[in-house]
Scaffold this active site. Structure first.
Site, PDB file in Angstrom:
ATOM      1  N   SER A  69       0.808  -1.217   0.000  1.00  0.00           N
ATOM      2  CA  SER A  69       0.000   0.000   0.000  1.00  0.00           C
ATOM      3  C   SER A  69       0.846   1.274   0.000  1.00  0.00           C
ATOM      4  CB  SER A  69      -0.919   0.001   1.232  1.00  0.00           C
ATOM      5  OG  SER A  69      -1.536   1.254   1.408  1.00  0.00           O
ATOM      6  N   ASN A  70       0.654   2.119  -1.002  1.00  0.00           N
ATOM      7  CA  ASN A  70       1.274   3.448  -1.014  1.00  0.00           C
ATOM      8  C   ASN A  70       0.712   4.315   0.108  1.00  0.00           C
ATOM      9  OD1 ASN A  70       2.996   3.388  -3.475  1.00  0.00           O
ATOM     10  ND2 ASN A  70       1.056   3.025  -4.510  1.00  0.00           N
TER      11      ASN A  70
END
Length: 296
Positions: A70-71
């Site tokens: 996840s960014n």
């Protein structure tokens, strides 16, 4: 917040890739990937006011959701580390035996990581689940997956104030809908074209409309032709494009978000989608976790 070292406004650069069909167009890139080396792009814009409110309320813990790459969680984890806030990250899937580079970073920054199976993770937006979660973390601020919530929209809309170019179209990748919703809320005068990075025809449109009180405030649409089979799906043609595009332009892209955006831009130029004389801005929303893994 000065501890975070955010660099705004992000620059706008002219793009001249020599693609067929763009001879009569002006192409620009809004380099939100340069806002910060870790707190990249739209992740900062969506987190800004949630973090400010959390600091004002002296929140000691934030709970949020995301996948193993996840960014959003990567940016949030770094922010929490720098601001002295405990992050509890609820991760889709079990990576205990093979933690991703993103998860290794979170642990190095002091985050608490909990793994949820698909059944429990699927409940992440259900009121009963969130109520139980708040009971377990009574003093925590809960931020949804991707940071996409009404509180995120003003920060996204601020990027329009940074534009000096009078553009006719803005292209951006769409994953959870928050960035597109923020631009709609800000009543963007350019036509907004979201590029879906996952299979979500109808679903993504609804996600955007659920975030915006007046979804008809401007001209927008989501194009579903360039997800390449789903989220983080990156077949060889897309990977080849990303490599060639980066070599040609010097721009960092990855196959999860930005690669699909620029592939779509090239295809739309070639198909004559944009009228002659159009001034097209591609929003590079940053988030380069996809470059750190072999399968996405």
């Amino acid at each position: 917040m000065s501890r975070l070292g955010i660099s705004l406004p992000s620059p706008v650069q002219k793009l001249d890739p020599g693609w067929p069909g763009c001879e009569s167009l002006q192409l620009w890139i809004k380099r939100d990937d340069l806002i910060h080396p870790v707190i990249s792009g739209n992740k900062w814009r969506k987190l800004k006011y949630a973090l400010l409110d959390g600091l004002c309320a002296q929140v000691g813990e934030i709970v949020s959701f995301g996948g193993g790459h996840s960014n959003h969680l990567h940016a949030l984890g770094y922010c929490c580390w720098k601001l002295g806030i405990q992050l509890t990250a609820l991760i889709r899937g079990d990576y205990r035996h093979q933690p991703t580079p993103m998860l290794q970073d979170l642990k190095a920054w002091g985050a608490q990581v909990r793994y949820l199976d698909k059944q429990h993770y699927r409940r992440r937006t259900e009121p009963d689940f969130l109520q139980q979660l708040q009971h377990v973390h009574p003093h925590a601020l809960i931020i949804p997956e991707g940071g996409s919530q009404p509180q995120a929209l003003p920060g996204v809309g601020e990027l329009l104030n940074e534009l000096e170019q009078d553009v006719t179209h803005i292209l951006l990748p769409v994953g959870s809908g928050g960035t597109l919703a923020g631009l709609i809320r800000a009543r963007c005068r350019a036509q907004l074209i979201g590029i879906a990075v996952l299979r979500g025809r109808g679903y993504l449109e609804q996600e955007v409309m659920d975030l915006v009180s007046d979804p008809g405030a401007c001209d927008w649409q989501i194009c579903h032709d360039f997800h390449f089979g789903g989220y983080a799906k990156a077949p060889a043609p897309l990977r080849d494009f990303c490599r060639h595009f980066s070599l040609q332009t010097g721009l960092p892209v990855e196959p999860v978000y930005s690669g699909k955006l620029f592939f779509a831009l090239k295809s739309l130029c070639q198909s004559g989608f944009f009228p002659a004389g159009s001034k097209v801005l591609a929003l590079h929303t940053g988030g380069l976790q996809g470059k750190r893994i072999g399968s996405e």
